[in-house]
Motif scaffolding. Structure first.
Motif, PDB file in Angstrom:
ATOM      1  N   LEU A   2       0.847  -1.184   0.000  1.00 33.52           N
ATOM      2  CA  LEU A   2       0.000   0.000   0.000  1.00 33.52           C
ATOM      3  C   LEU A   2       0.884   1.236   0.000  1.00 33.52           C
ATOM      4  CD1 LEU A   2      -2.821   1.253   0.314  1.00 33.52           C
ATOM      5  CD2 LEU A   2      -2.495   1.089   2.761  1.00 33.52           C
ATOM      6  N   GLN A   3       0.607   2.144  -0.937  1.00 28.41           N
ATOM      7  CA  GLN A   3       1.372   3.378  -1.014  1.00 28.41           C
ATOM      8  C   GLN A   3       0.413   4.541  -1.199  1.00 28.41           C
ATOM      9  OE1 GLN A   3       4.211   3.503  -4.211  1.00 28.41           O
ATOM     10  NE2 GLN A   3       5.471   4.953  -3.113  1.00 28.41           N
ATOM     11  N   ILE A   4       0.545   5.554  -0.376  1.00 27.31           N
ATOM     12  CA  ILE A   4      -0.306   6.734  -0.466  1.00 27.31           C
ATOM     13  C   ILE A   4       0.479   7.825  -1.176  1.00 27.31           C
ATOM     14  CG2 ILE A   4      -1.600   8.457   0.829  1.00 27.31           C
ATOM     15  CD1 ILE A   4      -1.902   6.358   3.050  1.00 27.31           C
ATOM     16  N   THR A   5      -0.080   8.314  -2.291  1.00 27.22           N
ATOM     17  CA  THR A   5       0.593   9.318  -3.103  1.00 27.22           C
ATOM     18  C   THR A   5      -0.237  10.600  -3.159  1.00 27.22           C
ATOM     19  OG1 THR A   5      -0.487   8.628  -5.156  1.00 27.22           O
ATOM     20  CG2 THR A   5       1.559   7.482  -4.546  1.00 27.22           C
ATOM     21  N   PRO A   6       0.344  11.703  -3.629  1.00 27.92           N
ATOM     22  CA  PRO A   6      -0.427  12.947  -3.754  1.00 27.92           C
ATOM     23  C   PRO A   6      -1.620  12.827  -4.699  1.00 27.92           C
ATOM     24  CG  PRO A   6       1.903  13.425  -3.876  1.00 27.92           C
ATOM     25  CD  PRO A   6       1.762  11.923  -3.894  1.00 27.92           C
ATOM     26  N   GLN A   7      -1.626  11.827  -5.571  1.00 28.32           N
ATOM     27  CA  GLN A   7      -2.731  11.664  -6.505  1.00 28.32           C
ATOM     28  C   GLN A   7      -3.957  11.008  -5.874  1.00 28.32           C
ATOM     29  OE1 GLN A   7       0.473  10.634  -7.212  1.00 28.32           O
ATOM     30  NE2 GLN A   7       0.983  12.344  -8.513  1.00 28.32           N
ATOM     31  N   HIS A   8      -3.792  10.399  -4.707  1.00 24.86           N
ATOM     32  CA  HIS A   8      -4.917   9.756  -4.041  1.00 24.86           C
ATOM     33  C   HIS A   8      -5.887  10.798  -3.491  1.00 24.86           C
ATOM     34  CE1 HIS A   8      -2.545   5.968  -3.795  1.00 24.86           C
ATOM     35  NE2 HIS A   8      -3.753   5.469  -3.946  1.00 24.86           N
ATOM     36  N   ARG A   9      -7.149  10.458  -3.521  1.00 20.19           N
ATOM     37  CA  ARG A   9      -8.175  11.272  -2.875  1.00 20.19           C
ATOM     38  C   ARG A   9      -8.342  10.724  -1.462  1.00 20.19           C
ATOM     39  NH1 ARG A   9     -14.500  11.169  -3.637  1.00 20.19           N
ATOM     40  NH2 ARG A   9     -14.998  13.122  -2.595  1.00 20.19           N
ATOM     41  N   LEU A  10      -8.261  11.593  -0.466  1.00 18.79           N
ATOM     42  CA  LEU A  10      -8.369  11.188   0.935  1.00 18.79           C
ATOM     43  C   LEU A  10      -9.548  11.901   1.589  1.00 18.79           C
ATOM     44  CD1 LEU A  10      -4.709  11.732   1.070  1.00 18.79           C
ATOM     45  CD2 LEU A  10      -5.543   9.830   2.376  1.00 18.79           C
ATOM     46  N   LEU A  11     -10.391  11.137   2.244  1.00 19.01           N
ATOM     47  CA  LEU A  11     -11.517  11.718   2.960  1.00 19.01           C
ATOM     48  C   LEU A  11     -11.496  11.258   4.407  1.00 19.01           C
ATOM     49  CD1 LEU A  11     -14.474  11.312   0.429  1.00 19.01           C
ATOM     50  CD2 LEU A  11     -13.222  13.386   1.004  1.00 19.01           C
ATOM     51  N   LEU A  12     -11.635  12.197   5.330  1.00 16.29           N
ATOM     52  CA  LEU A  12     -11.731  11.893   6.755  1.00 16.29           C
ATOM     53  C   LEU A  12     -13.198  11.939   7.146  1.00 16.29           C
ATOM     54  CD1 LEU A  12      -8.710  12.689   6.604  1.00 16.29           C
ATOM     55  CD2 LEU A  12      -8.996  13.715   8.828  1.00 16.29           C
ATOM     56  N   ALA A  13     -13.657  10.908   7.805  1.00 13.47           N
ATOM     57  CA  ALA A  13     -15.016  10.905   8.344  1.00 13.47           C
ATOM     58  C   ALA A  13     -15.000  11.758   9.606  1.00 13.47           C
ATOM     59  CB  ALA A  13     -15.466   9.483   8.647  1.00 13.47           C
ATOM     60  N   GLN A  32     -23.654   4.736   3.223  1.00 13.51           N
ATOM     61  CA  GLN A  32     -24.871   5.243   3.836  1.00 13.51           C
ATOM     62  C   GLN A  32     -24.716   6.598   4.506  1.00 13.51           C
ATOM     63  OE1 GLN A  32     -25.993   2.018   6.403  1.00 13.51           O
ATOM     64  NE2 GLN A  32     -26.316   0.621   4.687  1.00 13.51           N
ATOM     65  N   LYS A  33     -23.636   6.801   5.240  1.00 11.96           N
ATOM     66  CA  LYS A  33     -23.479   8.059   5.980  1.00 11.96           C
ATOM     67  C   LYS A  33     -22.609   9.074   5.252  1.00 11.96           C
ATOM     68  CE  LYS A  33     -24.487   6.393  10.565  1.00 11.96           C
ATOM     69  NZ  LYS A  33     -24.034   6.226  11.933  1.00 11.96           N
ATOM     70  N   THR A  81     -13.778  19.139  12.702  1.00 14.31           N
ATOM     71  CA  THR A  81     -15.066  19.313  13.377  1.00 14.31           C
ATOM     72  C   THR A  81     -16.038  20.034  12.459  1.00 14.31           C
ATOM     73  OG1 THR A  81     -14.273  21.364  14.374  1.00 14.31           O
ATOM     74  CG2 THR A  81     -14.072  19.352  15.699  1.00 14.31           C
ATOM     75  N   ALA A  82     -15.966  19.745  11.176  1.00 11.78           N
ATOM     76  CA  ALA A  82     -16.812  20.420  10.186  1.00 11.78           C
ATOM     77  C   ALA A  82     -18.263  19.971  10.311  1.00 11.78           C
ATOM     78  CB  ALA A  82     -16.286  20.122   8.779  1.00 11.78           C
ATOM     79  N   LYS A  83     -19.160  20.731   9.693  1.00 12.53           N
ATOM     80  CA  LYS A  83     -20.572  20.378   9.690  1.00 12.53           C
ATOM     81  C   LYS A  83     -20.898  19.382   8.585  1.00 12.53           C
ATOM     82  CE  LYS A  83     -21.942  24.592  11.862  1.00 12.53           C
ATOM     83  NZ  LYS A  83     -23.052  25.369  12.264  1.00 12.53           N
ATOM     84  N   THR A  84     -19.931  19.098   7.728  1.00 10.67           N
ATOM     85  CA  THR A  84     -20.116  18.098   6.685  1.00 10.67           C
ATOM     86  C   THR A  84     -19.730  16.721   7.235  1.00 10.67           C
ATOM     87  OG1 THR A  84     -17.867  18.459   5.863  1.00 10.67           O
ATOM     88  CG2 THR A  84     -19.616  19.767   4.849  1.00 10.67           C
ATOM     89  N   SER A  85     -20.074  15.682   6.487  1.00  5.54           N
ATOM     90  CA  SER A  85     -19.763  14.333   6.960  1.00  5.54           C
ATOM     91  C   SER A  85     -18.311  13.948   6.697  1.00  5.54           C
ATOM     92  CB  SER A  85     -20.696  13.306   6.314  1.00  5.54           C
ATOM     93  OG  SER A  85     -20.537  13.326   4.913  1.00  5.54           O
TER      94      SER A  85
END
Length: 127
Positions: A2-13, A32-33, A81-85
């Motif tokens: 597994l390699q994380i590169t700048p091209q990856h899209r990263l989302l924090l829940a 779902q959420k 602590t955003a109001k988005t998911s």
């Protein structure tokens, strides 16, 4: 591997999750959420309520990776602590987050910069 590169899209829940969940539970959370496709290649990051651990869920077109980091001391210095998911993050910011740092205070330059040349600059000629 597994390699994380700048091209990856990263989302924090943003909301913490129950860390008893495995791949199927986190896939359901994404759909779902978070309203995201877990098969998209996006790297999803989750934390527990105590902020002492982080889980990453990644689909690599062959199967799912589920990675967990549990901190031996302390807890996360920052989590959105955003109001988005979800909150989008860059690969370099994820590295700082996983080292228990605050990526907002790191002053990291942008991943890609557009290179512009002056019209009279002889070094700008590319053959």
């Amino acid at each position: 591997m597994l390699q994380i590169t700048p091209q990856h899209r990263l989302l924090l829940a943003v909301e913490p999750i129950d860390f008893r969940r495995g791949i199927c539970g986190l896939k359901a959370e994404c759909q779902q959420k978070l309203l995201c496709d877990p098969f998209s290649g996006t790297i999803f990051a989750f934390t527990n309520r105590a902020r002492t651990s982080v889980k990453l869920l990644i689909y690599d077109s062959n199967g799912f990776w589920l990675c967990q980091k549990r901190f031996s001391q302390g807890k996360l210095a920052w989590w959105p602590t955003a109001k988005t998911s979800t909150v989008s993050l860059r690969a370099s910011e994820l590295q700082i987050l996983l080292a228990q740092g605050n990526p907002l205070k790191a002053g990291i330059p942008k991943d890609w910069r557009c290179v512009t040349y002056a019209a009279n600059d002889s070094a700008a000629i590319v053959s």
